[in-house]
Design an enzyme around this catalytic site. Structure first.
Site, PDB file in Angstrom:
ATOM      1  N   ASP A 237      30.364  13.617   5.396  1.00  0.00           N
ATOM      2  CA  ASP A 237      30.873  12.223   5.095  1.00  0.00           C
ATOM      3  C   ASP A 237      29.813  11.080   5.550  1.00  0.00           C
ATOM      4  O   ASP A 237      29.655  11.237   6.897  1.00  0.00           O
ATOM      5  CB  ASP A 237      32.259  11.810   5.570  1.00  0.00           C
ATOM      6  CG  ASP A 237      32.670  10.667   4.856  1.00  0.00           C
ATOM      7  OD1 ASP A 237      33.413  10.465   3.915  1.00  0.00           O
ATOM      8  OD2 ASP A 237      32.400   9.549   5.411  1.00  0.00           O
ATOM      9  N   ASN A 245      27.044  -0.216  -0.562  1.00  0.00           N
ATOM     10  CA  ASN A 245      27.623  -0.691  -1.675  1.00  0.00           C
ATOM     11  C   ASN A 245      28.145  -2.050  -1.814  1.00  0.00           C
ATOM     12  O   ASN A 245      27.972  -3.011  -2.622  1.00  0.00           O
ATOM     13  CB  ASN A 245      28.658   0.262  -1.997  1.00  0.00           C
ATOM     14  CG  ASN A 245      28.589   1.422  -2.535  1.00  0.00           C
ATOM     15  OD1 ASN A 245      27.627   1.788  -3.323  1.00  0.00           O
ATOM     16  ND2 ASN A 245      29.461   2.436  -2.461  1.00  0.00           N
ATOM     17  N   HIS A 250      26.543  -1.228  -6.287  1.00  0.00           N
ATOM     18  CA  HIS A 250      26.749   0.006  -6.570  1.00  0.00           C
ATOM     19  C   HIS A 250      25.687   0.781  -7.103  1.00  0.00           C
ATOM     20  O   HIS A 250      25.452   1.736  -7.105  1.00  0.00           O
ATOM     21  CB  HIS A 250      28.168   0.088  -7.456  1.00  0.00           C
ATOM     22  CG  HIS A 250      29.507  -0.028  -6.613  1.00  0.00           C
ATOM     23  ND1 HIS A 250      30.105   1.010  -6.034  1.00  0.00           N
ATOM     24  CD2 HIS A 250      30.041  -1.331  -6.507  1.00  0.00           C
ATOM     25  CE1 HIS A 250      31.040   0.236  -5.285  1.00  0.00           C
ATOM     26  NE2 HIS A 250      31.173  -1.089  -5.651  1.00  0.00           N
ATOM     27  N   ASP A 254      24.457   4.203  -5.838  1.00  0.00           N
ATOM     28  CA  ASP A 254      24.212   5.373  -6.494  1.00  0.00           C
ATOM     29  C   ASP A 254      22.817   5.974  -6.314  1.00  0.00           C
ATOM     30  O   ASP A 254      22.500   7.301  -6.184  1.00  0.00           O
ATOM     31  CB  ASP A 254      24.371   5.005  -7.875  1.00  0.00           C
ATOM     32  CG  ASP A 254      26.074   4.746  -8.312  1.00  0.00           C
ATOM     33  OD1 ASP A 254      26.732   5.151  -7.564  1.00  0.00           O
ATOM     34  OD2 ASP A 254      26.155   4.421  -9.439  1.00  0.00           O
ATOM     35  N   ASP A 280      30.878   9.433  -0.970  1.00  0.00           N
ATOM     36  CA  ASP A 280      29.791   9.815  -0.208  1.00  0.00           C
ATOM     37  C   ASP A 280      30.217  11.007   0.361  1.00  0.00           C
ATOM     38  O   ASP A 280      29.607  11.079   1.619  1.00  0.00           O
ATOM     39  CB  ASP A 280      29.559   8.534   0.696  1.00  0.00           C
ATOM     40  CG  ASP A 280      30.865   8.142   1.602  1.00  0.00           C
ATOM     41  OD1 ASP A 280      31.826   8.806   1.292  1.00  0.00           O
ATOM     42  OD2 ASP A 280      30.673   7.496   2.499  1.00  0.00           O
TER      43      ASP A 280
END
Length: 476
Positions: A237, A245, A250, A254, A280
């Site tokens: 993680d 973000n 976003h 990405d 993530d």
């Protein structure tokens, strides 16, 4: 023959008119049987094998084959050839289309049928490798028709004969029909593959998604169980990825995820499996584990790969990750327990400061059970108004008079006694109870102050602590 006409091109229909009723019926049965295999069973490979065998039955002393381009469209690969020897298939694989590339290579290169009636003298088969093939496998004639997808040639359908022969109109029609059917099967197979990929691969990174990873993990567990092996699950993680973000959008997030996925994938061996579970979160599967060092080395490599600066839109992003590790069979005998325990270990890594990896321990499960019970108890305490407030007075130094009070929430647990706010306020934030807790504190504090003022206490300021999460929710 109306059904057959509907299936064919105008040129094919004129050829069909020259067939005998028996020959036309053969073609009709071929279409019916092959298409039934496609519709009923949905197995493209079986349908192509059936197509080849049926074609062979209509031309004695022959072998049928289907060849298609490899993914890079550099050469042809045998897709179906149920009667062709394995050695011959190996020799055919990699055939490059050209003007003199045998029947199939030439048919694909020119995009038109090639009927070679004598391979020993035909210039299309004059090359040394082709003549070796002729002599090794007694191939005397070979007829090939290109397979199309729209205007694009994607492969060839061939009938190879072990005797020199010319094709009749029926054989020409047979090959054209087979090539058309092969095109239908291959296109359906391609569409099925696209649908399968959409369902099993992450659209952003191209990695296996949660569904496919669970299939792969199930199979890996079964292999390990069958061979008394061990495997490791590394649950990854990214730390504080939400900040990217929130601060950069976003789209940037990405792109960063794509680069991170590439860095991780580049650092793994071919036999290792990496998947994106969502957001993530990534996971790596290691099989055939013999020592703990293998796991530690992999975790170190993953941490290093994730820490590699990611350059996006002129900015460098430096990340870290928390990794939880579980092992089969020590930490779980099935997918669910391995996944849950790796997840628990990952959260423990975050709790210890992030940017590290931790192996699962049984006490983590006990901590989770205690946490779940505590959340339930907190929810019940809120519903039944069993929390209390303490008020910390604030006195003006110059006058000695009360200038304000700070409201402090307190919780007396029926079994655990007094629980300090640092132990249950973060818990409320994590489990979605912070709004209910914050609203109760504010309401109870205001109610108490009003009661004091009505009793004659002079006015003073009231201070109430508010969680940042409450501000995000529109509290202000």
């Amino acid at each position: 023959m109306a059904e057959l006409y509907a299936f064919q091109s105008p040129k094919s229909r004129s050829m069909t008119a020259m067939l005998t009723p028996e020959q036309a019926n053969h073609l009709l049965r071929l279409q019916r049987d092959v298409l039934a295999e496609v519709v009923q069973n949905g197995d493209g490979q079986k349908a192509l094998d059936l197509l080849c065998r049926t074609a062979e039955s209509l031309l004695p002393n022959s072998a049928a084959s289907v060849m298609v381009f490899d993914p890079g469209r550099q050469g042809l690969q045998v897709k179906a050839a149920p009667s062709v020897p394995e050695e011959a298939v190996k020799a055919l694989n990699g055939l490059k289309p050209g003007e003199r590339a045998g029947s199939c290579g030439t048919a694909v290169f020119k995009g038109e049928p090639q009927f070679v009636c004598d391979t020993t003298i035909d210039p299309r088969w004059a090359g040394e490798a082709f003549q070796w093939f002729v002599k090794t496998f007694d191939l005397m004639a070979c007829w090939s028709v290109p397979i199309h997808r729209g205007s694009e040639v994607i492969g060839s359908m061939a009938l190879s004969s072990f005797e020199k022969r010319r094709p009749s109109e029926f054989h020409r029609m047979l090959l054209e029909t087979c090539a058309h059917l092969a095109g239908i099967i291959l296109e359906r197979e391609r569409e099925q593959q696209k649908l399968w990929d959409l369902a099993h691969y992450d659209h952003l990174t191209g990695l296996p998604n949660r569904r496919l990873f669970h299939l792969m993990l199930d199979r890996a567990i079964q292999r390990a169980r069958d061979h008394d092996g061990r495997l490791a699950l590394l649950f990854i993680d990214l730390d504080n990825f939400k900040d990217i973000n929130d601060n950069f959008g976003h789209n940037t997030g990405d792109l960063v995820l794509q680069r991170v996925a590439e860095n991780i994938r580049h650092d793994l061996r071919a036999e290792n499996v990496i998947a994106r579970l969502g957001g993530d979160e990534f996971v790596v599967l290691l099989e055939d584990i013999e020592t703990q060092d293998q796991i530690h080395q992999m975790a170190d490599r993953l941490m290093a790969a994730i820490k590699t600066p990611v350059h996006v839109d002129g900015n460098d992003y430096r990340l870290s990750a928390s990794i939880g590790i579980s092992l089969f069979p020590e930490d779980g005998a099935d997918l669910q327990s391995l996944h849950k325990h790796a997840d628990l270990a990952m959260y423990e890594a975050k709790a210890r400061g992030r940017g590290r990896y931790i192996r699962y321990r049984p006490d983590l499960s006990r901590k989770l059970q205690m946490r779940v019970r505590l959340v339930d108890d907190l929810r019940e305490a809120l519903a039944e108004r069993r929390l209390t407030l303490a008020f910390q007075p604030q006195v003006a130094a110059a006058t000695g008079r009360l200038s304000g009070v700070e409201a402090l929430v307190r919780w007396h647990h029926p079994r655990m006694g007094w629980i300090a706010p640092p132990s249950f306020v973060p818990l409320a934030e994590q489990c979605g109870l912070i709004d209910a807790l914050g609203n109760w504190v504010l309401e109870a504090a205001c109610r108490q102050c009003l009661a004091w003022w009505r009793q004659g206490l002079p006015g003073f300021d009231l201070a109430v602590n508010v969680s940042v999460l409450q501000l995000h929710g529109g509290f202000a």
